[in-house]
Write a protein that holds these residues in place. Structure first.
Motif, PDB file in Angstrom:
ATOM      1  N   ARG A  40     -13.435  -6.732   2.984  1.00 39.51           N
ATOM      2  CA  ARG A  40     -13.270  -5.979   1.734  1.00 39.51           C
ATOM      3  C   ARG A  40     -12.723  -4.567   1.974  1.00 39.51           C
ATOM      4  O   ARG A  40     -13.303  -3.570   1.533  1.00 39.51           O
ATOM      5  CB  ARG A  40     -14.589  -5.915   0.969  1.00 39.51           C
ATOM      6  CG  ARG A  40     -15.041  -7.266   0.465  1.00 39.51           C
ATOM      7  CD  ARG A  40     -16.314  -7.140  -0.354  1.00 39.51           C
ATOM      8  NE  ARG A  40     -16.680  -8.406  -0.929  1.00 39.51           N
ATOM      9  CZ  ARG A  40     -17.543  -9.249  -0.377  1.00 39.51           C
ATOM     10  NH1 ARG A  40     -18.122  -8.952   0.760  1.00 39.51           N
ATOM     11  NH2 ARG A  40     -17.844 -10.390  -0.973  1.00 39.51           N
ATOM     12  N   ILE A  41     -11.624  -4.517   2.745  1.00 40.35           N
ATOM     13  CA  ILE A  41     -10.956  -3.243   3.010  1.00 40.35           C
ATOM     14  C   ILE A  41      -9.456  -3.438   2.788  1.00 40.35           C
ATOM     15  O   ILE A  41      -8.970  -4.560   2.799  1.00 40.35           O
ATOM     16  CB  ILE A  41     -11.222  -2.737   4.452  1.00 40.35           C
ATOM     17  CG1 ILE A  41     -10.700  -3.744   5.490  1.00 40.35           C
ATOM     18  CG2 ILE A  41     -12.696  -2.438   4.666  1.00 40.35           C
ATOM     19  CD1 ILE A  41     -10.717  -3.225   6.903  1.00 40.35           C
ATOM     20  N   PRO A  42      -8.716  -2.342   2.612  1.00 39.44           N
ATOM     21  CA  PRO A  42      -7.259  -2.456   2.446  1.00 39.44           C
ATOM     22  C   PRO A  42      -6.603  -3.012   3.712  1.00 39.44           C
ATOM     23  O   PRO A  42      -7.103  -2.841   4.825  1.00 39.44           O
ATOM     24  CB  PRO A  42      -6.812  -1.009   2.199  1.00 39.44           C
ATOM     25  CG  PRO A  42      -8.041  -0.289   1.750  1.00 39.44           C
ATOM     26  CD  PRO A  42      -9.192  -0.976   2.420  1.00 39.44           C
ATOM     27  N   ALA A  78       0.857  -1.186   0.000  1.00 40.57           N
ATOM     28  CA  ALA A  78       0.000   0.000   0.000  1.00 40.57           C
ATOM     29  C   ALA A  78       0.893   1.237   0.000  1.00 40.57           C
ATOM     30  O   ALA A  78       1.688   1.432   0.921  1.00 40.57           O
ATOM     31  CB  ALA A  78      -0.907   0.004   1.223  1.00 40.57           C
ATOM     32  N   ILE A  79       0.769   2.035  -1.011  1.00 37.80           N
ATOM     33  CA  ILE A  79       1.557   3.260  -1.091  1.00 37.80           C
ATOM     34  C   ILE A  79       1.079   4.185   0.021  1.00 37.80           C
ATOM     35  O   ILE A  79      -0.101   4.477   0.143  1.00 37.80           O
ATOM     36  CB  ILE A  79       1.398   3.934  -2.466  1.00 37.80           C
ATOM     37  CG1 ILE A  79       1.917   3.000  -3.556  1.00 37.80           C
ATOM     38  CG2 ILE A  79       2.136   5.268  -2.501  1.00 37.80           C
ATOM     39  CD1 ILE A  79       1.665   3.483  -4.951  1.00 37.80           C
ATOM     40  N   ASN A 121      -3.877  -2.127   5.315  1.00 39.02           N
ATOM     41  CA  ASN A 121      -3.487  -1.134   6.324  1.00 39.02           C
ATOM     42  C   ASN A 121      -4.688  -0.608   7.104  1.00 39.02           C
ATOM     43  O   ASN A 121      -4.571  -0.276   8.277  1.00 39.02           O
ATOM     44  CB  ASN A 121      -2.713   0.014   5.675  1.00 39.02           C
ATOM     45  CG  ASN A 121      -1.306  -0.403   5.311  1.00 39.02           C
ATOM     46  OD1 ASN A 121      -0.771  -1.357   5.860  1.00 39.02           O
ATOM     47  ND2 ASN A 121      -0.709   0.299   4.385  1.00 39.02           N
ATOM     48  N   THR A 122      -5.849  -0.547   6.466  1.00 39.58           N
ATOM     49  CA  THR A 122      -7.059  -0.146   7.175  1.00 39.58           C
ATOM     50  C   THR A 122      -7.399  -1.193   8.236  1.00 39.58           C
ATOM     51  O   THR A 122      -7.781  -0.847   9.361  1.00 39.58           O
ATOM     52  CB  THR A 122      -8.235   0.026   6.190  1.00 39.58           C
ATOM     53  OG1 THR A 122      -7.873   1.013   5.226  1.00 39.58           O
ATOM     54  CG2 THR A 122      -9.507   0.436   6.906  1.00 39.58           C
ATOM     55  N   MET A 123      -7.240  -2.464   7.889  1.00 39.43           N
ATOM     56  CA  MET A 123      -7.504  -3.527   8.862  1.00 39.43           C
ATOM     57  C   MET A 123      -6.556  -3.410  10.045  1.00 39.43           C
ATOM     58  O   MET A 123      -6.965  -3.552  11.194  1.00 39.43           O
ATOM     59  CB  MET A 123      -7.369  -4.906   8.198  1.00 39.43           C
ATOM     60  CG  MET A 123      -7.592  -6.074   9.170  1.00 39.43           C
ATOM     61  SD  MET A 123      -9.152  -6.002  10.108  1.00 39.43           S
ATOM     62  CE  MET A 123     -10.333  -6.187   8.813  1.00 39.43           C
ATOM     63  N   ARG A 124      -5.302  -3.143   9.781  1.00 37.50           N
ATOM     64  CA  ARG A 124      -4.338  -2.975  10.877  1.00 37.50           C
ATOM     65  C   ARG A 124      -4.769  -1.828  11.786  1.00 37.50           C
ATOM     66  O   ARG A 124      -4.699  -1.925  13.010  1.00 37.50           O
ATOM     67  CB  ARG A 124      -2.954  -2.711  10.314  1.00 37.50           C
ATOM     68  CG  ARG A 124      -2.333  -3.920   9.682  1.00 37.50           C
ATOM     69  CD  ARG A 124      -0.918  -3.619   9.219  1.00 37.50           C
ATOM     70  NE  ARG A 124      -0.309  -4.818   8.692  1.00 37.50           N
ATOM     71  CZ  ARG A 124       0.299  -4.891   7.528  1.00 37.50           C
ATOM     72  NH1 ARG A 124       0.417  -3.824   6.774  1.00 37.50           N
ATOM     73  NH2 ARG A 124       0.831  -6.020   7.120  1.00 37.50           N
ATOM     74  N   THR A 125      -5.226  -0.743  11.180  1.00 35.90           N
ATOM     75  CA  THR A 125      -5.679   0.407  11.966  1.00 35.90           C
ATOM     76  C   THR A 125      -6.904   0.038  12.786  1.00 35.90           C
ATOM     77  O   THR A 125      -6.996   0.383  13.969  1.00 35.90           O
ATOM     78  CB  THR A 125      -5.987   1.601  11.035  1.00 35.90           C
ATOM     79  OG1 THR A 125      -4.797   1.925  10.304  1.00 35.90           O
ATOM     80  CG2 THR A 125      -6.458   2.808  11.820  1.00 35.90           C
ATOM     81  N   TRP A 126      -7.868  -0.647  12.168  1.00 29.87           N
ATOM     82  CA  TRP A 126      -9.064  -1.095  12.903  1.00 29.87           C
ATOM     83  C   TRP A 126      -8.667  -1.891  14.140  1.00 29.87           C
ATOM     84  O   TRP A 126      -9.170  -1.640  15.233  1.00 29.87           O
ATOM     85  CB  TRP A 126      -9.910  -1.997  12.020  1.00 29.87           C
ATOM     86  CG  TRP A 126     -10.848  -1.352  11.071  1.00 29.87           C
ATOM     87  CD1 TRP A 126     -10.831  -0.058  10.627  1.00 29.87           C
ATOM     88  CD2 TRP A 126     -11.942  -1.991  10.408  1.00 29.87           C
ATOM     89  NE1 TRP A 126     -11.851   0.137   9.728  1.00 29.87           N
ATOM     90  CE2 TRP A 126     -12.546  -1.042   9.574  1.00 29.87           C
ATOM     91  CE3 TRP A 126     -12.451  -3.278  10.438  1.00 29.87           C
ATOM     92  CZ2 TRP A 126     -13.647  -1.336   8.782  1.00 29.87           C
ATOM     93  CZ3 TRP A 126     -13.539  -3.574   9.649  1.00 29.87           C
ATOM     94  CH2 TRP A 126     -14.138  -2.606   8.839  1.00 29.87           C
ATOM     95  N   LEU A 127      -7.787  -2.859  13.948  1.00 32.02           N
ATOM     96  CA  LEU A 127      -7.414  -3.732  15.057  1.00 32.02           C
ATOM     97  C   LEU A 127      -6.667  -2.965  16.138  1.00 32.02           C
ATOM     98  O   LEU A 127      -6.945  -3.142  17.326  1.00 32.02           O
ATOM     99  CB  LEU A 127      -6.599  -4.915  14.543  1.00 32.02           C
ATOM    100  CG  LEU A 127      -7.388  -5.919  13.703  1.00 32.02           C
ATOM    101  CD1 LEU A 127      -6.455  -6.952  13.086  1.00 32.02           C
ATOM    102  CD2 LEU A 127      -8.466  -6.598  14.521  1.00 32.02           C
ATOM    103  N   ARG A 128      -5.735  -2.110  15.740  1.00 29.82           N
ATOM    104  CA  ARG A 128      -4.968  -1.355  16.731  1.00 29.82           C
ATOM    105  C   ARG A 128      -5.896  -0.462  17.555  1.00 29.82           C
ATOM    106  O   ARG A 128      -5.863  -0.459  18.784  1.00 29.82           O
ATOM    107  CB  ARG A 128      -3.884  -0.507  16.045  1.00 29.82           C
ATOM    108  CG  ARG A 128      -2.982   0.217  17.043  1.00 29.82           C
ATOM    109  CD  ARG A 128      -1.888   1.036  16.382  1.00 29.82           C
ATOM    110  NE  ARG A 128      -2.435   2.126  15.603  1.00 29.82           N
ATOM    111  CZ  ARG A 128      -2.414   2.212  14.272  1.00 29.82           C
ATOM    112  NH1 ARG A 128      -1.862   1.270  13.562  1.00 29.82           N
ATOM    113  NH2 ARG A 128      -2.926   3.245  13.640  1.00 29.82           N
TER     114      ARG A 128
END
Length: 179
Positions: free
Chosen positions: A156-158, A65-66, A160-167
């Motif tokens: 169905r998300i990028p 992800a850029i 890095n968005t998933m990482r942010t959600w989890l954090r």
């Protein structure tokens, strides 16, 4: 080599551009080898791991992800994880059968079972306070053992968005459990 150039090479590698992959290898392999060597302390293993790293890069470049982060950080993370996985393989348990006889019962005693049950209810309550999709993501990651990429695909998300959600969800859970 400038980060923008490395980013461009990764993007072109995602499109299966062999020339870009070759240039990416030539410009980053020494650094990634250094990372692997530092972790493994074994030159031949580090060389093998670097080859595995570049196979992963070839097959997973489309997941890059850029962002504002350095592309070399993404590459180093892949190398680091691959080297750590190699160390884990080295440490596979080879316990003796006689040693297994001396293993204590790990089942919780009644008091521990009650405490665990009440803590579980508290965790469930805090998970229910999260937005529905985020609660499902946390349950998937930490109760079902799904990877970030599997969760990103499921929702169905990028990635890095998933990482942010989890954090962020874990921070909210922590706050909730501390109340």
């Amino acid at each position: 080599m400038k980060p923008q150039h490395i980013t461009e090479l990764i993007v072109r590698t995602a499109m299966k551009d062999r020339a870009a992959f070759d240039a990416l290898y030539r410009s980053t392999s020494a650094k990634l080898f250094g990372v692997c060597l530092r972790i493994l302390n074994n030159r031949s293993e580090a060389e093998e791991v670097v080859q595995e790293v570049f196979v992963k890069i070839w097959t997973r470049a489309d997941r890059f992800a850029i962002s504002e982060l350095s592309p070399i950080s993404w590459l180093v993370a892949i190398a680091r994880h691959q080297a750590i996985d190699r160390i884990r393989v080295r440490r596979l348990p080879t316990s003796d059968l006689d040693a297994a006889l001396n293993v204590s019962d790990s089942a919780p005693n009644p008091e521990m079972a009650v405490l665990a049950s009440s803590r579980r209810e508290e965790i469930d309550r805090c998970l229910d306070e999260l937005e529905e999709e985020r609660g499902e993501a946390v349950r998937g990651a930490y109760l079902e053992g799904l990877s970030y990429s599997e969760l990103a695909e499921r929702h169905r998300i990028p990635l890095n968005t998933m990482r942010t959600w989890l954090r962020r969800s874990l921070m909210k859970l922590k706050e909730c459990l501390e109340r």
